[in-house]
Motif scaffolding. Sequence first.
Motif, PDB file in Angstrom:
ATOM      1  N   LEU A  77       0.816  -1.215   0.000  1.00 63.75           N
ATOM      2  CA  LEU A  77       0.000   0.000   0.000  1.00 63.75           C
ATOM      3  C   LEU A  77       0.848   1.264   0.000  1.00 63.75           C
ATOM      4  CD1 LEU A  77      -2.817   0.923  -0.141  1.00 63.75           C
ATOM      5  CD2 LEU A  77      -3.044   0.701   2.314  1.00 63.75           C
ATOM      6  N   ALA A  78       2.024   1.191   0.652  1.00 63.87           N
ATOM      7  CA  ALA A  78       2.833   2.402   0.783  1.00 63.87           C
ATOM      8  C   ALA A  78       4.150   2.245   0.042  1.00 63.87           C
ATOM      9  CB  ALA A  78       3.103   2.704   2.251  1.00 63.87           C
ATOM     10  N   SER A  79       4.560   3.333  -0.574  1.00 65.48           N
ATOM     11  CA  SER A  79       5.794   3.341  -1.348  1.00 65.48           C
ATOM     12  C   SER A  79       7.005   3.015  -0.473  1.00 65.48           C
ATOM     13  CB  SER A  79       5.956   4.721  -1.993  1.00 65.48           C
ATOM     14  OG  SER A  79       7.137   4.825  -2.731  1.00 65.48           O
ATOM     15  N   VAL A  80       6.938   3.302   0.806  1.00 70.17           N
ATOM     16  CA  VAL A  80       8.077   2.969   1.673  1.00 70.17           C
ATOM     17  C   VAL A  80       8.280   1.467   1.810  1.00 70.17           C
ATOM     18  CG1 VAL A  80       8.114   5.099   3.015  1.00 70.17           C
ATOM     19  CG2 VAL A  80       6.666   3.203   3.773  1.00 70.17           C
TER      20      VAL A  80
ATOM     21  N   ASN B 272       7.986  -0.416  -0.890  1.00 70.23           N
ATOM     22  CA  ASN B 272       8.319  -0.888  -2.236  1.00 70.23           C
ATOM     23  C   ASN B 272       9.722  -1.484  -2.327  1.00 70.23           C
ATOM     24  OD1 ASN B 272       7.679  -1.061  -5.190  1.00 70.23           O
ATOM     25  ND2 ASN B 272       9.515   0.207  -5.286  1.00 70.23           N
TER      26      ASN B 272
ATOM     27  N   TYR C  40      -3.236   3.984  -2.588  1.00 72.05           N
ATOM     28  CA  TYR C  40      -2.557   5.223  -2.202  1.00 72.05           C
ATOM     29  C   TYR C  40      -1.170   5.344  -2.849  1.00 72.05           C
ATOM     30  CZ  TYR C  40      -6.310   5.735   1.185  1.00 72.05           C
ATOM     31  OH  TYR C  40      -7.543   5.870   1.767  1.00 72.05           O
ATOM     32  N   SER C  41      -0.675   4.276  -3.454  1.00 75.36           N
ATOM     33  CA  SER C  41       0.583   4.365  -4.207  1.00 75.36           C
ATOM     34  C   SER C  41       0.334   4.467  -5.707  1.00 75.36           C
ATOM     35  CB  SER C  41       1.468   3.148  -3.926  1.00 75.36           C
ATOM     36  OG  SER C  41       2.038   3.242  -2.644  1.00 75.36           O
TER      37      SER C  41
ATOM     38  N   THR D  70      -0.350   6.850  -7.688  1.00 77.39           N
ATOM     39  CA  THR D  70      -0.263   8.232  -8.169  1.00 77.39           C
ATOM     40  C   THR D  70       1.127   8.389  -8.787  1.00 77.39           C
ATOM     41  OG1 THR D  70       0.513   9.040  -6.011  1.00 77.39           O
ATOM     42  CG2 THR D  70      -1.863   9.062  -6.397  1.00 77.39           C
ATOM     43  N   PRO D  71       1.258   9.291  -9.760  1.00 75.72           N
ATOM     44  CA  PRO D  71       2.470   9.287 -10.592  1.00 75.72           C
ATOM     45  C   PRO D  71       3.802   9.359  -9.838  1.00 75.72           C
ATOM     46  CG  PRO D  71       0.766  10.603 -11.636  1.00 75.72           C
ATOM     47  CD  PRO D  71       0.222  10.211 -10.291  1.00 75.72           C
ATOM     48  N   ALA D  72       3.928  10.232  -8.856  1.00 75.05           N
ATOM     49  CA  ALA D  72       5.231  10.357  -8.199  1.00 75.05           C
ATOM     50  C   ALA D  72       5.654   9.035  -7.567  1.00 75.05           C
ATOM     51  CB  ALA D  72       5.201  11.470  -7.148  1.00 75.05           C
ATOM     52  N   TYR D  73       4.705   8.339  -6.955  1.00 70.24           N
ATOM     53  CA  TYR D  73       5.066   7.057  -6.334  1.00 70.24           C
ATOM     54  C   TYR D  73       5.253   5.959  -7.368  1.00 70.24           C
ATOM     55  CZ  TYR D  73       4.316   9.423  -1.961  1.00 70.24           C
ATOM     56  OH  TYR D  73       4.432  10.310  -0.918  1.00 70.24           O
TER      57      TYR D  73
ATOM     58  N   GLU E  89       6.310   6.254 -10.379  1.00 72.00           N
ATOM     59  CA  GLU E  89       7.577   6.461 -11.086  1.00 72.00           C
ATOM     60  C   GLU E  89       8.762   5.955 -10.262  1.00 72.00           C
ATOM     61  OE1 GLU E  89       8.061  10.455 -12.591  1.00 72.00           O
ATOM     62  OE2 GLU E  89      10.231  10.203 -12.709  1.00 72.00           O
ATOM     63  N   HIS E  90       8.794   6.346  -9.008  1.00 70.86           N
ATOM     64  CA  HIS E  90       9.901   5.933  -8.136  1.00 70.86           C
ATOM     65  C   HIS E  90       9.890   4.410  -7.937  1.00 70.86           C
ATOM     66  CE1 HIS E  90      13.012   6.831  -5.210  1.00 70.86           C
ATOM     67  NE2 HIS E  90      12.374   6.180  -4.258  1.00 70.86           N
TER      68      HIS E  90
ATOM     69  N   ALA F 181      10.676   2.406 -11.320  1.00 73.61           N
ATOM     70  CA  ALA F 181      12.094   2.467 -11.697  1.00 73.61           C
ATOM     71  C   ALA F 181      12.897   1.462 -10.879  1.00 73.61           C
ATOM     72  CB  ALA F 181      12.633   3.885 -11.486  1.00 73.61           C
TER      73      ALA F 181
END
Lengths: 429, 429, 429
Positions: free
Chosen positions: C317-320, C322, C343-344, C346-349, C351-352, C355
Amino acid sequence: MSIELRKQLFEQLDQIVLVDPHSHINPLSPASTTLADILGYHYYTELSHSAGMPKDQIEEPGLDPKEKVRRLVENFGPIENTIQYSWFIEFAQKMFGFADERLTTSNWEALYDSAAERMACDDWEETVLRESKLEGVFLTNDFDDPLEGFDTSRYIPCLRTDDLVFHLAKLPVAERLENATGISISGRATLESALDKLFDHFVGKGARACAISLPPDFAPHFVSENRADVAIKNILGKGLEADPNDRHAAANFVFWSLAERCRQHKLPFDLMIGVNRGVYETGVFQGQDLYDSRVSLIQYRQLFNAFREVTFPVSVLASVTNQELVSYSWIFPNVVANGHWWYSNTPAYIEHDLAARLEAIPQTKVIGYYSDMYKLEFGMPKFAMFKRILAKVLAERFVIDRGWSEDRALELGRTVLRGNVESIFQLES
Amino acid sequence: MSIELRKQLFEQLDQIVLVDPHSHINPLSPASTTLADILGYHYYTELSHSAGMPKDQIEEPGLDPKEKVRRLVENFGPIENTIQYSWFIEFAQKMFGFADERLTTSNWEALYDSAAERMACDDWEETVLRESKLEGVFLTNDFDDPLEGFDTSRYIPCLRTDDLVFHLAKLPVAERLENATGISISGRATLESALDKLFDHFVGKGARACAISLPPDFAPHFVSENRADVAIKNILGKGLEADPNDRHAAANFVFWSLAERCRQHKLPFDLMIGVNRGVYETGVFQGQDLYDSRVSLIQYRQLFNAFREVTFPVSVLASVTNQELVSYSWIFPNVVANGHWWYSNTPAYIEHDLAARLEAIPQTKVIGYYSDMYKLEFGMPKFAMFKRILAKVLAERFVIDRGWSEDRALELGRTVLRGNVESIFQLES
Amino acid sequence: MSIELRKQLFEQLDQIVLVDPHSHINPLSPASTTLADILGYHYYTELSHSAGMPKDQIEEPGLDPKEKVRRLVENFGPIENTIQYSWFIEFAQKMFGFADERLTTSNWEALYDSAAERMACDDWEETVLRESKLEGVFLTNDFDDPLEGFDTSRYIPCLRTDDLVFHLAKLPVAERLENATGISISGRATLESALDKLFDHFVGKGARACAISLPPDFAPHFVSENRADVAIKNILGKGLEADPNDRHAAANFVFWSLAERCRQHKLPFDLMIGVNRGVYETGVFQGQDLYDSRVSLIQYRQLFNAFREVTFPVSVLASVTNQELVSYSWIFPNVVANGHWWYSNTPAYIEHDLAARLEAIPQTKVIGYYSDMYKLEFGMPKFAMFKRILAKVLAERFVIDRGWSEDRALELGRTVLRGNVESIFQLES
């Protein structure tokens, strides 16, 4: 503009002769002899296994090196996207004249043979070092390593201490310690004498650092001599059956004692924070460790306060801990940010972590990169990856965003690539 | 294209006159008189100390301001890379006509003297505000601040409540509360009366927010009046010797009571979540605090549900908590994302965090930036840093990635820079 | 260069016909009939509510669809910046010929009416799928879904198991299970028989996955048959009054049993890790869930080791989290990175996170994206968002940074967009 600028900066950074401040090189056999040495690197075996290759095909006892490479290459399709794969290709292109972009069932054998021929030359080790622009490489030495038979100014000893801190309850470790020091260990005092002897030996042989990797739940604290004596006696007597509280107290006491000796001998103490060993129980060799990213440098608060004269080059395993590393390096004089470790040693994480470090940590306290390599052949492509990212960060965030000149950006690049390794590890240059 | 576009957007954003929604300005002495006031900012002293400058050189009692600056400048080489250093240079260039890129032992004295001259002019405060495009600045007022002797429409009071929540067991705090309110505090009821009086005083003087910084382990919850009464009596009687459970209960009760009064008075309650005080025990003044990034907004679940009419502008200390802030602001009507705090107030983290906020939080619920400054001179370069990053995010992620017009992007920029400060803190404009 | 390149790559990627590996589509009513179906999506109602629209205006019983849309549009200003808003605009532009960039009180009604007309056409479902380039869509089926009345090769069943694991103590759930299977459940053995029956039913109907969403504190472990029998009897007898330890043991037993059946039936088991339900207690429908980002995949260590033959497509759920997902996918053969959740998403998350995945996970183990949609209309803009970010990552990090050809980059893009969905979920293509 930015792409051309990155290229220019990279080319300048790539001229600098470096010292690699952390590797797992065996100085008695630093370079590879066949592609199996290179492709046997755990990054390849674990990725191939993760992509479906059975472990017993990779680790079959007595497997011929060439057959091992054949099998790996057959299974390389799924990992062609990885940055790790690119390390191999870049090295093969530069050093073996490999002309392709992928290693396939059609081209691997010719490469294997020509590489074996090149690697058989007497000057292979020298050639790799020279072409990699490396003039020194830090080792990771077992505490009972005699440190003999190699040039310690090129291969710089570093005392690795995981066994002493976490595995003293294992009989073979205690025996190795007794053998290495000639001291019969019966409790706290004799253990400390043995540690003194190890440090004298290592420092006498030119060691420039002490190092340890630490699990995410470790939070070092002071243990009194009396408590330590009881704990050490119990773990020596009962081994792995000892009370976990005693193992815990002994580990903390040994860790604290190592920090004290780093202070006495003015050795930096590399902390590599965050790894859980053996998480994937049946993974390939060195491909079993993972982590719990819920770790905080606050766990090291007592240590950093207690040992203000010891420099702690800190590596963190997960990028989510990088901001803490930035902040702790920004506040604590004795905390230094050290390289990009293992699971954070991939471009997206390096870029984000490096940018944050370069804009908020004093420039003298960032050690840019170490290779962590097991064979010399990986120094070149791993450092090249880092230097490209460093060039990108300098171009985008310093030259473009902050209006710096290229020269000023390069100066910062040199400091973190080379200058700080010299000053922090007190290399005479 | 993107670099030119960023520049254009920045220039437009830079025209907007702003209100700074959080600072530590002393309204009776808002501007600096010498460079020592500016370079004495903890960002410089702590970075210099981190890079090796002994604390006693920085904080020597009775140290002459000019000598202090001389010493700091001598030790500035290691921090020239930092964004904090760039704030000083940018301000010196714009306001003192400083022509260099670095402050050195050769150029500092001339700057010191010319700056002192400029700062001695009667209109220095006005000049700084005008050139910084700031027409209002929120303060951080102790609860017993008389709030007198300054223009509260320019310097807007904000009731800071850390002492009340976390330090009521300290005798001086309790005494200050009695002195400020004229109420003798003997338990829950009298404490509540005192809080009422503080709020009446602050609101009467034009306060527009209540604020607090919170440690990572705080998880506010409701405490009954009876339990609170016992706890408060015990901490008043026993001070720091009181049972930790009583201190805990009292802290939670006071916190909850503050939220209730924010509701009554329609004041936003700024929560600055995540700091551990005094982690580096012997650091320089204000250079001792760090954090444990393992904090979650789930700890505020009960609060956010209980006080739906109170707006909570939330700041988080670590970028790893930013996604939670985005998500909680996206779901809870009363949670608002507020600025980029302290260790997250550096470009790499602002850029990542801001991009995530702008694409998933309603635009009316993002407060772009506050300076956190102690002296007015920092408003300009800190806001400039933010506006450049805002321009970058708008250019790259809205104009380029999403096809927005520049005007539409600027409109969003204006909303988060200025509009939301007005609407959320109910400023009459 | 990079912007043009991104555009070219996007156009190629956008040609690929896809299968969406996770949605909440109702196959008996897959498409919308009015804009109220589209704008009733929780992303809009929760964002509008967060921006200040009262819940009872949104969820008024018996509210006319057109009036609902009118009310939402009136409150849309604050969310115009969000990526979620852009999904609607993009769809309306492409499919309804909507010519504006914003939905306003002046233009919504014409759009509402023309959209209703289009959606009333018999071929609307077909048209949406064709224009969205989707030929298959995975469902999220309750365990007692008869799976009848639709084409299971287009709408692919997936057994959702949250109720079985976490809510078996609720009488209606137990009753539904008995009704669905015809088995009277009295303990461990009968429960297992019922599970067998569910799997036979789902697999017989072409199910291609089992799925579950999990709270952050869940750490699955093996429970013995005897312990399970006691626990299940107690929760069946006492319901929600049962001892939490029994609920815990039963949940773990059922979860483990599901994994065993995935092994038997060779079904991937989608794990969606990290959601806390009902955090914002009075939020709008489906707009109440949030999370505690302090979760680790180490909690799944025992599971991943025990079920080596089961593929676990994992969403976090959270980019942290990932990076842990990247690392666990890199090491564990049975762990696969699956899409960008909630909640992840969205583009900024994205993309990171993307990648990091593409450079360190074997390319065969990354499932690029799923829509999570409730109505077919969202497939197009959500996948378009992802494909643009994928094109950006491929352009910047592979073509530019790593010197890949566009063709090679597109090949990687195809693999994660389409190829892996086929191979991992064993679709016959």
